[in-house]
Design a protein around this motif. Structure first.
Motif, PDB file in Angstrom:
ATOM      1  N   SER B  19       0.824  -1.109  -0.158  1.00 26.36           N
ATOM      2  CA  SER B  19       0.112   0.157  -0.038  1.00 26.36           C
ATOM      3  C   SER B  19       0.716   1.247   0.022  1.00 26.36           C
ATOM      4  CB  SER B  19      -0.960   0.047   1.063  1.00 26.36           C
ATOM      5  OG  SER B  19      -0.214   0.038   2.376  1.00 26.36           O
ATOM      6  N   ASN B  80      -6.758   5.405   0.388  1.00 24.49           N
ATOM      7  CA  ASN B  80      -5.747   4.786   1.147  1.00 24.49           C
ATOM      8  C   ASN B  80      -5.068   5.869   2.233  1.00 24.49           C
ATOM      9  OD1 ASN B  80      -3.475   2.582   1.766  1.00 24.49           O
ATOM     10  ND2 ASN B  80      -2.398   4.107   1.198  1.00 24.49           N
ATOM     11  N   ARG B  83      -7.026   5.620   5.227  1.00 23.13           N
ATOM     12  CA  ARG B  83      -6.539   4.550   5.934  1.00 23.13           C
ATOM     13  C   ARG B  83      -5.503   4.646   6.807  1.00 23.13           C
ATOM     14  NH1 ARG B  83      -2.586   1.846   4.522  1.00 23.13           N
ATOM     15  NH2 ARG B  83      -1.770  -0.028   5.609  1.00 23.13           N
ATOM     16  N   VAL B  87      -4.828   4.730  10.914  1.00 19.90           N
ATOM     17  CA  VAL B  87      -3.746   4.199  11.431  1.00 19.90           C
ATOM     18  C   VAL B  87      -2.926   4.986  12.279  1.00 19.90           C
ATOM     19  CG1 VAL B  87      -1.351   3.034  11.100  1.00 19.90           C
ATOM     20  CG2 VAL B  87      -3.499   2.214   9.531  1.00 19.90           C
ATOM     21  N   GLY B  93      -6.231   1.104  14.823  1.00 23.64           N
ATOM     22  CA  GLY B  93      -5.698   1.464  13.578  1.00 23.64           C
ATOM     23  C   GLY B  93      -4.505   0.690  13.278  1.00 23.64           C
ATOM     24  N   HIS B  97      -4.816  -2.654  10.254  1.00 26.09           N
ATOM     25  CA  HIS B  97      -4.538  -1.966   9.342  1.00 26.09           C
ATOM     26  C   HIS B  97      -4.617  -2.672   7.928  1.00 26.09           C
ATOM     27  CE1 HIS B  97      -0.335  -3.483   7.866  1.00 26.09           C
ATOM     28  NE2 HIS B  97      -0.494  -4.159   9.241  1.00 26.09           N
ATOM     29  N   LEU B 100      -8.308  -2.793   7.133  1.00 25.66           N
ATOM     30  CA  LEU B 100      -8.493  -1.467   6.603  1.00 25.66           C
ATOM     31  C   LEU B 100      -8.159  -1.341   4.944  1.00 25.66           C
ATOM     32  CD1 LEU B 100      -7.475   0.842   9.371  1.00 25.66           C
ATOM     33  CD2 LEU B 100      -9.663   0.663   8.431  1.00 25.66           C
ATOM     34  N   LEU B 101      -6.930  -1.981   4.636  1.00 29.70           N
ATOM     35  CA  LEU B 101      -6.357  -2.058   3.380  1.00 29.70           C
ATOM     36  C   LEU B 101      -7.340  -2.777   2.333  1.00 29.70           C
ATOM     37  CD1 LEU B 101      -4.249  -1.072   1.212  1.00 29.70           C
ATOM     38  CD2 LEU B 101      -3.371  -3.143   1.477  1.00 29.70           C
ATOM     39  N   VAL B 104     -10.203  -0.500   1.680  1.00 30.85           N
ATOM     40  CA  VAL B 104      -9.848   0.357   0.763  1.00 30.85           C
ATOM     41  C   VAL B 104      -9.745  -0.385  -0.836  1.00 30.85           C
ATOM     42  CG1 VAL B 104      -7.634   1.486  -0.170  1.00 30.85           C
ATOM     43  CG2 VAL B 104      -8.156   1.881   2.006  1.00 30.85           C
TER      44      VAL B 104
END
Lengths: 169, 127
Positions: B19, B80, B83, B87, B93, B97, B100-101, B104
């Motif tokens: 990412s 991102n 995100r 984080v 976060g 993570h 979360l990606l 995204v």
């Protein structure tokens, strides 16, 4: 293995706690002078990033998703938008935030990959000059734009937006 | 202890690293487009003909594909970026993570599917 310093192999004397003042100041993060700037830059990237998501998503929505999309974009379309001070302000803030956000990102990347001092200074010099030129140019364009252009005989050009005919007559 | 076969010395940071890589590449791409975009918009101060001629290049089929790529880069960088903010500022976060990606990536696929369909429809309607 030979040791010249007997203290290095004799922990009985006690091992000093890390960061107890034995560290050369050049390796310390605090007191380097640029700390507060880097902190401000880090925070700016997050705040401007949030604002840019709104600014750019609305920009893309009105210009590419609404109406005729990409085909509607011409001189008259821009003139129509900038006749409204809200869009002038919108584009001005978007220009400044996007350029500063992008320039700071590029600065970080140059610092990461350009190892020679001269290369780094040169690349950042080019970056900062280019950014200053683009921000100045864009700002001047937004503020000095004249939508209702006339030819030499005082007639409105065909490409002007419709409202010019009401204003100029 | 089992032996692990390593694939050279490539740093394999998985989701977090990739990412970061895509965020950098998309950021650089957007920055250079921004320079060009301010220059082409500045042509409104030259003449309506000059502006319309240059902006007409954005209506070329190759550029239509390029615009989908550009918007793809912007949308990834935007999602991102959210995100990264989570984080940094959200207590959980760092723990989530990876999830979360994938959020995204999922949102990016949905957004880009909608944008691509609309952009291509408008392009073919007006062509």
């Amino acid at each position: 293995m030979t040791t010249k310093n007997p203290e290095a192999v004799l922990p009985a004397h006690g091992i000093e706690a890390p960061r107890s003042g034995r560290i050369d100041p050049k390796y310390l993060r605090s007191g380097s002078g640029s700390g507060s700037f880097e902190m401000a830059a880090w925070l700016f990237m997050r705040i401007s990033g949030l604002a840019l998501i709104v600014l750019i998503f609305v920009h893309l929505w009105t210009n590419l998703m609404m109406g005729d999309g990409i085909h509607q974009i011409d001189f008259g379309f821009v003139a129509g938008k900038w006749a409204n001070p809200v869009w002038q302000f919108w584009d001005l803030v978007m220009l400044w935030l996007a350029m500063l956000h992008g320039t700071n990102g590029m600065r970080t990347i140059i610092d990461d990959y350009a190892e020679k001092d001269r290369t780094r200074v040169a690349l950042k010099g080019i970056l900062f000059v280019a950014s200053a030129v683009i921000i100045t140019l864009g700002t001047l364009v937004i503020f000095t734009f004249e939508p209702c252009l006339m030819d030499s005989s005082g007639e409105l050009l065909d490409s002007v937006p419709a409202f010019c005919h009401d204003v100029v007559g | 202890m089992t032996q692990t076969k390593t694939g050279g010395t490539l740093y394999r940071g998985r989701e977090g690293m990739w990412s970061w890589v895509v965020h950098r590449i998309s950021g650089v791409g957007i920055f250079f487009f921004l320079l060009v975009h301010v220059l082409d918009t500045s042509l409104v101060r030259v003449s309506p003909e000059a502006y319309d001629a240059v902006i007409g290049a954005y209506k070329n089929p190759i550029m239509i594909v390029g615009e989908i790529g550009l918007v793809g880069g912007i949308v990834f960088h935007a999602f991102n970026g959210l995100r990264i903010i989570l984080v940094d500022f959200w207590k959980q976060g760092t723990r989530y993570h990876r999830q979360l990606l994938w959020g995204v990536v999922g949102l990016w696929v949905i957004t880009m599917a909608a944008f691509t369909v609309r952009h291509l429809m408008l392009f073919f309607q007006g062509a």
